[in-house]
Design an enzyme around this catalytic site. Structure first.
Site, mmCIF file in Angstrom:
data_model
loop_
_atom_site.group_PDB
_atom_site.id
_atom_site.type_symbol
_atom_site.label_atom_id
_atom_site.label_comp_id
_atom_site.label_asym_id
_atom_site.label_seq_id
_atom_site.Cartn_x
_atom_site.Cartn_y
_atom_site.Cartn_z
ATOM 1 N N GLY A 69 24.206 18.040 20.143
ATOM 2 C CA GLY A 69 25.317 17.382 20.823
ATOM 3 C C GLY A 69 25.493 15.992 20.261
ATOM 4 O O GLY A 69 24.605 15.459 19.596
ATOM 5 N N GLN A 74 27.840 7.080 20.865
ATOM 6 C CA GLN A 74 26.809 7.068 19.828
ATOM 7 C C GLN A 74 27.368 6.756 18.444
ATOM 8 O O GLN A 74 26.612 6.394 17.541
ATOM 9 C CB GLN A 74 26.070 8.411 19.771
ATOM 10 C CG GLN A 74 25.219 8.691 21.007
ATOM 11 C CD GLN A 74 24.496 10.003 20.909
ATOM 12 O OE1 GLN A 74 25.111 11.057 21.129
ATOM 13 N NE2 GLN A 74 23.229 9.973 20.566
ATOM 14 N N CYS A 119 16.718 12.072 21.278
ATOM 15 C CA CYS A 119 18.084 11.561 21.176
ATOM 16 C C CYS A 119 18.295 10.973 19.783
ATOM 17 O O CYS A 119 17.426 10.284 19.252
ATOM 18 C CB CYS A 119 18.319 10.491 22.248
ATOM 19 S SG CYS A 119 20.007 9.885 22.293
ATOM 20 N N LEU A 120 19.472 11.234 19.214
ATOM 21 C CA LEU A 120 19.779 10.717 17.878
ATOM 22 C C LEU A 120 19.833 9.193 17.882
ATOM 23 O O LEU A 120 19.719 8.557 16.840
ATOM 24 C CB LEU A 120 21.126 11.279 17.390
ATOM 25 C CG LEU A 120 21.138 12.777 17.083
ATOM 26 C CD1 LEU A 120 22.557 13.257 16.840
ATOM 27 C CD2 LEU A 120 20.235 13.112 15.902
ATOM 28 N N HIS A 162 22.801 15.813 29.248
ATOM 29 C CA HIS A 162 22.315 14.752 28.354
ATOM 30 C C HIS A 162 23.517 13.981 27.771
ATOM 31 O O HIS A 162 23.521 12.752 27.728
ATOM 32 C CB HIS A 162 21.479 15.379 27.221
ATOM 33 C CG HIS A 162 21.021 14.412 26.166
ATOM 34 N ND1 HIS A 162 19.708 14.070 25.989
ATOM 35 C CD2 HIS A 162 21.719 13.741 25.213
ATOM 36 C CE1 HIS A 162 19.607 13.208 24.985
ATOM 37 N NE2 HIS A 162 20.805 12.996 24.496
ATOM 38 N N GLU A 163 24.552 14.741 27.369
ATOM 39 C CA GLU A 163 25.732 14.097 26.758
ATOM 40 C C GLU A 163 26.547 13.345 27.799
ATOM 41 O O GLU A 163 27.001 12.229 27.550
ATOM 42 C CB GLU A 163 26.617 15.135 26.056
ATOM 43 C CG GLU A 163 25.924 15.998 25.004
ATOM 44 C CD GLU A 163 25.101 15.201 24.018
ATOM 45 O OE1 GLU A 163 24.119 15.755 23.517
ATOM 46 O OE2 GLU A 163 25.405 14.002 23.777
ATOM 47 N N HIS A 166 25.314 9.976 28.401
ATOM 48 C CA HIS A 166 25.705 8.983 27.393
ATOM 49 C C HIS A 166 27.043 8.335 27.747
ATOM 50 O O HIS A 166 27.273 7.159 27.463
ATOM 51 C CB HIS A 166 25.811 9.607 25.993
ATOM 52 C CG HIS A 166 24.513 9.725 25.258
ATOM 53 N ND1 HIS A 166 23.668 8.663 25.021
ATOM 54 C CD2 HIS A 166 23.926 10.802 24.686
ATOM 55 C CE1 HIS A 166 22.598 9.086 24.349
ATOM 56 N NE2 HIS A 166 22.726 10.372 24.133
HETATM 57 O O1 LIG Z 1 23.300 12.747 22.537
HETATM 58 C C1 LIG Z 1 23.010 13.714 21.574
HETATM 59 N N1 LIG Z 1 21.737 13.605 21.036
HETATM 60 O O2 LIG Z 1 21.100 12.447 21.102
HETATM 61 C C2 LIG Z 1 21.191 14.711 20.282
HETATM 62 C C3 LIG Z 1 20.133 15.480 21.058
HETATM 63 C C4 LIG Z 1 20.717 16.196 22.231
HETATM 64 C C5 LIG Z 1 19.736 16.799 23.189
HETATM 65 C C6 LIG Z 1 18.378 16.894 22.922
HETATM 66 C C7 LIG Z 1 17.518 17.458 23.872
HETATM 67 C C8 LIG Z 1 18.024 17.927 25.068
HETATM 68 C C9 LIG Z 1 19.388 17.833 25.325
HETATM 69 C C10 LIG Z 1 20.227 17.271 24.385
HETATM 70 NI NI NI Z 2 21.445 11.625 22.948
#
Ligand SMILES: OCN(O)CCCc1ccccc1
Ligand code: NI
Length: 192
Positions: A69, A74, A119-120, A162-163, A166
């Site tokens: 995601g 971001q 998270c990225l 999670h998104e 953000h």
């Molecule tokens: O916001 C997007 N991101 O940082 C990438 C990882 C997304 C994510 C990772 C683990 C559980 C749910 C969502």
């Molecule tokens: Ni994230």
């Protein structure tokens, strides 16, 4: 396959803002519909970024971290837009843009990924379980400006939450209870 980066505006890790950047702690702005040309191209770039990151050759070539995601804050865009690219509980590929997304109802039951979340925008690994609603009923607009509602469960439901966090300036580790990281309750103060 090597893409000539000069010719296209592909997103790379340099475009991903990291912890400490104010946009990660801001509530993003609702988007006016129909989407402007600019917002449509932002959405395209975000989906492309997830596709590229999930393509081992391209990810290797451009040093991309794979992600399921990506939320507009971001990439330094404080708008209520995110994209998700992952497989659903029927193992079907889901590649979906969510514009002005909302959770309209959710299960009492919570769930979490046993390996925690990453998270990225976070260049470190943080242990601890992140409690999420097990099932959510959501409402959003797609890239064509069409309104839709969907019931999500499993991994897709976790990614959506999670998104959405953000877009509200919440990071996954805000939800880890330091005193009891394995705790399953969603802290009352952080209920979405
Ligand atoms: O916001 C997007 N991101 O940082 C990438 C990882 C997304 C994510 C990772 C683990 C559980 C749910 C969502
Ligand atoms: Ni994230």
């Amino acid at each position: 396959m090597v893409m000539n980066k000069e010719l296209i505006s592909m997103l790379t890790m340099e475009d991903i803002v990291r912890e400490g950047h104010p946009l990660l702690r801001k509530v993003a702005e609702e988007v006016t519909l129909p989407l402007s040309e600019e917002d449509q191209s932002i959405l395209k770039d975000m989906i492309e970024f997830l596709r590229n990151g999930q393509n081992p050759e391209v990810a290797e070539e451009y040093g991309l971290r794979p992600g399921v995601g990506l939320a507009a804050p971001q990439i330094n865009v404080s708008k209520r837009i995110f994209v998700v690219r992952t497989t659903d509980s029927q193992d079907e590929l889901v590649e979906q843009a969510f514009v002005n997304p909302k959770i309209i109802s959710h299960s009492q039951e919570t769930t979490f990924l046993s390996d925690g979340e990453g998270c990225l925008s976070v260049d470190r690994s943080i242990d601890g379980t992140v409690p999420r609603y097990a099932r959510v009923k959501i409402e959003a607009y797609d890239e064509t400006g069409k309104k839709f509602t969907k019931r999500l469960r499993g991994f897709l439901s976790i990614v959506f939450q999670h998104e959405l966090d953000h877009l509200n300036g919440i990071m996954f580790y805000d939800r880890i209870d330091e005193d009891d990281p394995l705790k399953k309750e969603v802290p009352a103060s952080l209920k979405v």
